[in-house]
Design a protein around this motif. Sequence first.
Motif, PDB file in Angstrom:
ATOM      1  N   ALA A 180      43.490  36.756  27.126  1.00 14.71           N
ATOM      2  CA  ALA A 180      42.631  36.114  28.133  1.00 14.71           C
ATOM      3  C   ALA A 180      41.474  37.044  28.525  1.00 14.71           C
ATOM      4  O   ALA A 180      40.328  36.597  28.641  1.00 14.71           O
ATOM      5  CB  ALA A 180      43.453  35.737  29.363  1.00 14.71           C
ATOM      6  N   GLN A 181      41.750  38.321  28.711  1.00 16.30           N
ATOM      7  CA  GLN A 181      40.678  39.269  29.032  1.00 16.30           C
ATOM      8  C   GLN A 181      39.699  39.394  27.864  1.00 16.30           C
ATOM      9  O   GLN A 181      38.493  39.489  28.073  1.00 16.30           O
ATOM     10  CB  GLN A 181      41.245  40.647  29.382  1.00 16.30           C
ATOM     11  N   ALA A 182      40.201  39.369  26.642  1.00 17.66           N
ATOM     12  CA  ALA A 182      39.332  39.438  25.467  1.00 17.66           C
ATOM     13  C   ALA A 182      38.370  38.252  25.437  1.00 17.66           C
ATOM     14  O   ALA A 182      37.181  38.410  25.116  1.00 17.66           O
ATOM     15  CB  ALA A 182      40.160  39.494  24.185  1.00 17.66           C
ATOM     16  N   ARG A 183      38.854  37.076  25.792  1.00 23.27           N
ATOM     17  CA  ARG A 183      37.976  35.894  25.835  1.00 23.27           C
ATOM     18  C   ARG A 183      36.894  36.066  26.902  1.00 23.27           C
ATOM     19  O   ARG A 183      35.748  35.675  26.699  1.00 23.27           O
ATOM     20  CB  ARG A 183      38.786  34.625  26.067  1.00 23.27           C
ATOM     21  N   VAL A 184      37.240  36.655  28.044  1.00 23.66           N
ATOM     22  CA  VAL A 184      36.251  36.897  29.101  1.00 23.66           C
ATOM     23  C   VAL A 184      35.177  37.847  28.585  1.00 23.66           C
ATOM     24  O   VAL A 184      33.984  37.599  28.751  1.00 23.66           O
ATOM     25  CB  VAL A 184      36.912  37.461  30.384  1.00 23.66           C
ATOM     26  N   VAL A 185      35.586  38.935  27.940  1.00 26.20           N
ATOM     27  CA  VAL A 185      34.615  39.898  27.401  1.00 26.20           C
ATOM     28  C   VAL A 185      33.687  39.219  26.408  1.00 26.20           C
ATOM     29  O   VAL A 185      32.463  39.396  26.451  1.00 26.20           O
ATOM     30  CB  VAL A 185      35.319  41.106  26.739  1.00 26.20           C
ATOM     31  N   ALA A 186      34.228  38.427  25.516  1.00 23.74           N
ATOM     32  CA  ALA A 186      33.427  37.751  24.500  1.00 23.74           C
ATOM     33  C   ALA A 186      32.414  36.789  25.121  1.00 23.74           C
ATOM     34  O   ALA A 186      31.326  36.582  24.573  1.00 23.74           O
ATOM     35  CB  ALA A 186      34.323  37.008  23.517  1.00 23.74           C
ATOM     36  N   ARG A 187      32.740  36.212  26.272  1.00 25.11           N
ATOM     37  CA  ARG A 187      31.830  35.263  26.932  1.00 25.11           C
ATOM     38  C   ARG A 187      30.781  35.935  27.814  1.00 25.11           C
ATOM     39  O   ARG A 187      29.785  35.309  28.167  1.00 25.11           O
ATOM     40  CB  ARG A 187      32.621  34.292  27.798  1.00 25.11           C
ATOM     41  N   LEU A 188      31.005  37.183  28.215  1.00 31.51           N
ATOM     42  CA  LEU A 188      30.122  37.815  29.201  1.00 31.51           C
ATOM     43  C   LEU A 188      28.656  37.816  28.815  1.00 31.51           C
ATOM     44  O   LEU A 188      27.799  37.567  29.645  1.00 31.51           O
ATOM     45  CB  LEU A 188      30.561  39.262  29.473  1.00 31.51           C
ATOM     46  N   ASP A 189      28.361  38.114  27.567  1.00 32.70           N
ATOM     47  CA  ASP A 189      26.954  38.208  27.187  1.00 32.70           C
ATOM     48  C   ASP A 189      26.418  36.945  26.516  1.00 32.70           C
ATOM     49  O   ASP A 189      25.314  36.944  25.990  1.00 32.70           O
ATOM     50  CB  ASP A 189      26.707  39.442  26.319  1.00 32.70           C
ATOM     51  N   ASP A 190      27.183  35.844  26.540  1.00 37.08           N
ATOM     52  CA  ASP A 190      26.732  34.602  25.902  1.00 37.08           C
ATOM     53  C   ASP A 190      25.339  34.187  26.372  1.00 37.08           C
ATOM     54  O   ASP A 190      24.507  33.785  25.575  1.00 37.08           O
ATOM     55  CB  ASP A 190      27.701  33.448  26.158  1.00 37.08           C
ATOM     56  N   ASP A 191      25.100  34.271  27.671  1.00 37.97           N
ATOM     57  CA  ASP A 191      23.796  33.860  28.196  1.00 37.97           C
ATOM     58  C   ASP A 191      22.901  35.065  28.505  1.00 37.97           C
ATOM     59  O   ASP A 191      21.791  34.897  28.985  1.00 37.97           O
ATOM     60  CB  ASP A 191      23.964  32.987  29.439  1.00 37.97           C
ATOM     61  N   GLY A 192      23.394  36.265  28.236  1.00 35.07           N
ATOM     62  CA  GLY A 192      22.593  37.467  28.470  1.00 35.07           C
ATOM     63  C   GLY A 192      22.512  37.887  29.923  1.00 35.07           C
ATOM     64  O   GLY A 192      21.731  38.759  30.274  1.00 35.07           O
ATOM     65  N   VAL A 193      23.330  37.276  30.771  1.00 35.82           N
ATOM     66  CA  VAL A 193      23.266  37.528  32.208  1.00 35.82           C
ATOM     67  C   VAL A 193      24.658  37.911  32.720  1.00 35.82           C
ATOM     68  O   VAL A 193      25.645  37.276  32.361  1.00 35.82           O
ATOM     69  CB  VAL A 193      22.779  36.257  32.949  1.00 35.82           C
ATOM     70  N   LEU A 194      24.715  38.950  33.553  1.00 38.90           N
ATOM     71  CA  LEU A 194      25.952  39.296  34.236  1.00 38.90           C
ATOM     72  C   LEU A 194      25.751  38.996  35.709  1.00 38.90           C
ATOM     73  O   LEU A 194      24.959  39.635  36.384  1.00 38.90           O
ATOM     74  CB  LEU A 194      26.306  40.775  34.042  1.00 38.90           C
ATOM     75  N   ARG A 195      26.472  38.001  36.178  1.00 38.94           N
ATOM     76  CA  ARG A 195      26.392  37.593  37.579  1.00 38.94           C
ATOM     77  C   ARG A 195      27.382  38.402  38.417  1.00 38.94           C
ATOM     78  O   ARG A 195      28.330  38.971  37.887  1.00 38.94           O
ATOM     79  CB  ARG A 195      26.688  36.105  37.711  1.00 38.94           C
ATOM     80  N   TYR A 196      27.182  38.396  39.705  1.00 39.05           N
ATOM     81  CA  TYR A 196      28.050  39.110  40.631  1.00 39.05           C
ATOM     82  C   TYR A 196      29.500  38.683  40.418  1.00 39.05           C
ATOM     83  O   TYR A 196      29.811  37.492  40.427  1.00 39.05           O
ATOM     84  CB  TYR A 196      27.595  38.832  42.068  1.00 39.05           C
ATOM     85  N   ARG A 197      30.359  39.635  40.173  1.00 41.36           N
ATOM     86  CA  ARG A 197      31.804  39.464  39.973  1.00 41.36           C
ATOM     87  C   ARG A 197      32.186  38.635  38.750  1.00 41.36           C
ATOM     88  O   ARG A 197      33.338  38.230  38.611  1.00 41.36           O
ATOM     89  CB  ARG A 197      32.474  38.909  41.217  1.00 41.36           C
TER      90      ARG A 197
END
Length: 123
Positions: free
Chosen positions: A19-36
Amino acid sequence: MKAVQRTFQVDRYMPKTAAQARVVARLDDDGVLRYREDRALWGANNWQFVTVRVPADASKAQVMAVINAKTSSRVGDVHTGSRLRSITRGRSVTIAWELGKGARPTSAWGANKSVNQMFFARS
């Protein structure tokens, strides 16, 4: 040559579960890291703020080299501007997020926590 100051949050994500691996893979999908947005990875990451001074017209490779010179070995280096497609648990990836206008290391998402960080590079 005019120099500019740029600040990055450099995160080494080390997903322990699928589950954490899926979160990491999605983080940069849109090129934006939002708060939390990376909250699911707290405790499964190391991070460091890096402020660099580079020529205004510095290439991405030049900026990466200056970032890497300032990051600790526990965070790691970045080498590519390409986005992460996938990652498996137990592997790690380092991502450099550039702080947005008005943000700084003591307030990485701005005073109202509404200034997004932008993907710059990864390992």
